[in-house]
Design a protein around this motif. Structure first.
Motif, PDB file in Angstrom:
ATOM      1  N   LEU A 110      17.397   4.647  12.169  1.00 14.71           N
ATOM      2  CA  LEU A 110      15.942   4.496  12.261  1.00 14.71           C
ATOM      3  C   LEU A 110      15.326   4.186  10.893  1.00 14.71           C
ATOM      4  CD1 LEU A 110      14.674   7.296  14.676  1.00 14.71           C
ATOM      5  CD2 LEU A 110      14.166   4.870  14.831  1.00 14.71           C
ATOM      6  N   LEU A 111      15.782   4.908   9.875  1.00 12.46           N
ATOM      7  CA  LEU A 111      15.228   4.706   8.531  1.00 12.46           C
ATOM      8  C   LEU A 111      15.645   3.366   7.944  1.00 12.46           C
ATOM      9  CD1 LEU A 111      15.498   8.282   6.981  1.00 12.46           C
ATOM     10  CD2 LEU A 111      13.507   7.159   8.019  1.00 12.46           C
ATOM     11  N   VAL A 112      16.874   2.952   8.179  1.00  9.72           N
ATOM     12  CA  VAL A 112      17.339   1.645   7.691  1.00  9.72           C
ATOM     13  C   VAL A 112      16.521   0.532   8.350  1.00  9.72           C
ATOM     14  CG1 VAL A 112      19.281   0.015   7.735  1.00  9.72           C
ATOM     15  CG2 VAL A 112      19.655   2.388   7.027  1.00  9.72           C
ATOM     16  N   GLU A 113      16.301   0.669   9.646  1.00 11.96           N
ATOM     17  CA  GLU A 113      15.490  -0.313  10.374  1.00 11.96           C
ATOM     18  C   GLU A 113      14.066  -0.355   9.810  1.00 11.96           C
ATOM     19  OE1 GLU A 113      13.499  -0.318  14.726  1.00 11.96           O
ATOM     20  OE2 GLU A 113      15.668  -0.032  14.719  1.00 11.96           O
ATOM     21  N   HIS A 114      13.505   0.796   9.545  1.00  7.80           N
ATOM     22  CA  HIS A 114      12.137   0.835   9.004  1.00  7.80           C
ATOM     23  C   HIS A 114      12.090   0.268   7.582  1.00  7.80           C
ATOM     24  CE1 HIS A 114       7.987   1.829   8.711  1.00  7.80           C
ATOM     25  NE2 HIS A 114       8.199   2.606   7.659  1.00  7.80           N
ATOM     26  N   LYS A 115      13.103   0.546   6.802  1.00 10.55           N
ATOM     27  CA  LYS A 115      13.150  -0.001   5.442  1.00 10.55           C
ATOM     28  C   LYS A 115      13.174  -1.528   5.489  1.00 10.55           C
ATOM     29  CE  LYS A 115      15.589   0.417   1.036  1.00 10.55           C
ATOM     30  NZ  LYS A 115      15.512  -0.996   0.693  1.00 10.55           N
ATOM     31  N   GLN A 116      13.913  -2.086   6.439  1.00 11.63           N
ATOM     32  CA  GLN A 116      13.941  -3.545   6.603  1.00 11.63           C
ATOM     33  C   GLN A 116      12.561  -4.070   6.968  1.00 11.63           C
ATOM     34  OE1 GLN A 116      16.582  -5.745   6.005  1.00 11.63           O
ATOM     35  NE2 GLN A 116      14.882  -7.169   6.162  1.00 11.63           N
ATOM     36  N   SER A 117      11.867  -3.334   7.814  1.00  9.86           N
ATOM     37  CA  SER A 117      10.510  -3.715   8.183  1.00  9.86           C
ATOM     38  C   SER A 117       9.591  -3.719   6.954  1.00  9.86           C
ATOM     39  CB  SER A 117       9.973  -2.753   9.240  1.00  9.86           C
ATOM     40  OG  SER A 117       8.615  -2.987   9.492  1.00  9.86           O
ATOM     41  N   ILE A 118       9.733  -2.707   6.119  1.00 10.08           N
ATOM     42  CA  ILE A 118       8.931  -2.631   4.890  1.00 10.08           C
ATOM     43  C   ILE A 118       9.269  -3.799   3.964  1.00 10.08           C
ATOM     44  CG2 ILE A 118       8.561  -1.302   2.755  1.00 10.08           C
ATOM     45  CD1 ILE A 118       8.861   1.232   4.480  1.00 10.08           C
ATOM     46  N   GLU A 119      10.540  -4.112   3.840  1.00  8.42           N
ATOM     47  CA  GLU A 119      10.938  -5.240   2.990  1.00  8.42           C
ATOM     48  C   GLU A 119      10.350  -6.551   3.515  1.00  8.42           C
ATOM     49  OE1 GLU A 119      15.204  -4.819   2.811  1.00  8.42           O
ATOM     50  OE2 GLU A 119      15.059  -3.204   1.333  1.00  8.42           O
ATOM     51  N   ASN A 120      10.299  -6.714   4.831  1.00 10.17           N
ATOM     52  CA  ASN A 120       9.669  -7.901   5.412  1.00 10.17           C
ATOM     53  C   ASN A 120       8.174  -7.920   5.122  1.00 10.17           C
ATOM     54  OD1 ASN A 120      12.124  -8.777   6.459  1.00 10.17           O
ATOM     55  ND2 ASN A 120      11.767  -7.871   8.467  1.00 10.17           N
ATOM     56  N   GLN A 121       7.538  -6.752   5.212  1.00 12.11           N
ATOM     57  CA  GLN A 121       6.115  -6.655   4.889  1.00 12.11           C
ATOM     58  C   GLN A 121       5.871  -7.033   3.434  1.00 12.11           C
ATOM     59  OE1 GLN A 121       4.108  -2.917   6.034  1.00 12.11           O
ATOM     60  NE2 GLN A 121       5.830  -2.553   7.406  1.00 12.11           N
ATOM     61  N   LEU A 122       6.730  -6.523   2.549  1.00  9.95           N
ATOM     62  CA  LEU A 122       6.585  -6.825   1.123  1.00  9.95           C
ATOM     63  C   LEU A 122       6.732  -8.320   0.860  1.00  9.95           C
ATOM     64  CD1 LEU A 122       8.556  -3.859  -0.478  1.00  9.95           C
ATOM     65  CD2 LEU A 122       6.103  -4.332  -0.726  1.00  9.95           C
ATOM     66  N   LYS A 123       7.682  -8.945   1.514  1.00  8.10           N
ATOM     67  CA  LYS A 123       7.887 -10.388   1.352  1.00  8.10           C
ATOM     68  C   LYS A 123       6.638 -11.142   1.791  1.00  8.10           C
ATOM     69  CE  LYS A 123      10.890 -14.179   2.685  1.00  8.10           C
ATOM     70  NZ  LYS A 123      11.072 -14.862   3.928  1.00  8.10           N
ATOM     71  N   THR A 124       6.107 -10.778   2.946  1.00  4.20           N
ATOM     72  CA  THR A 124       4.896 -11.421   3.445  1.00  4.20           C
ATOM     73  C   THR A 124       3.719 -11.186   2.506  1.00  4.20           C
ATOM     74  OG1 THR A 124       5.652 -11.207   5.727  1.00  4.20           O
ATOM     75  CG2 THR A 124       3.288 -11.510   5.396  1.00  4.20           C
ATOM     76  N   LEU A 125       3.576  -9.963   2.033  1.00  3.83           N
ATOM     77  CA  LEU A 125       2.480  -9.657   1.105  1.00  3.83           C
ATOM     78  C   LEU A 125       2.617 -10.427  -0.202  1.00  3.83           C
ATOM     79  CD1 LEU A 125       2.109  -5.807   1.664  1.00  3.83           C
ATOM     80  CD2 LEU A 125       0.446  -7.580   2.271  1.00  3.83           C
ATOM     81  N   ASN A 126       3.822 -10.525  -0.726  1.00  5.16           N
ATOM     82  CA  ASN A 126       4.030 -11.277  -1.970  1.00  5.16           C
ATOM     83  C   ASN A 126       3.723 -12.759  -1.781  1.00  5.16           C
ATOM     84  OD1 ASN A 126       4.750  -9.256  -3.833  1.00  5.16           O
ATOM     85  ND2 ASN A 126       6.818  -9.180  -3.019  1.00  5.16           N
TER      86      ASN A 126
END
Length: 127
Positions: A83-99
């Motif tokens: 669950l945490l690994v999946e959420h971390k990937q989601s955060i990384e995708n959010q960061l990419k989009t935000l950048n």
């Protein structure tokens, strides 16, 4: 031990939110003999983690799932990790989009500043 009001104030959330998290079995505070909720330092640490998950767009049903797995014990460690690994990937995708969005905005802002500067430096010709 802390009261519901003290915890709400310390975390910057409402007592309603704390009651909701309890209703959803995300947090299980201790109780006094009178039934008043009591929160320990470990409850507060857990709530800080929950709030970070929520701030990073983890759906409440996933937070509930994680909390349920935690209460089940160590044999659920792999499921919690997933669950945490999946959420971390989601955060990384959010960061990419935000950048990417931030870079686009920087370019637009620069373009507008250039345009404004160019227009303000033009002299008005007399008739």
């Amino acid at each position: 031990m802390y009261s519901i009001g003290e915890v709400a104030k310390a975390l910057g959330i409402s007592t309603h939110t704390l009651r909701y998290y309890e209703k959803e079995n995300i947090i299980l505070p201790d109780r006094t003999t009178n039934g008043e909720r009591l929160y320990s330092e470990s409850h507060i640490k857990w709530l800080r983690f929950v709030l970070k998950l929520k701030e990073t767009q983890m759906p409440i049903n996933k937070i509930k799932e994680y909390a349920h797995l935690y209460t089940e014990g160590d044999h659920t460690s792999l499921a919690r990790l997933e669950l945490l690994v999946e959420h971390k990937q989601s955060i990384e995708n959010q960061l990419k989009t935000l950048n990417e969005t931030n870079q686009m905005l920087e370019q637009k802002i620069y373009s507008y500043k250039e345009l404004i500067q160019k227009n303000s430096s033009k002299k008005i010709k007399p008739y």
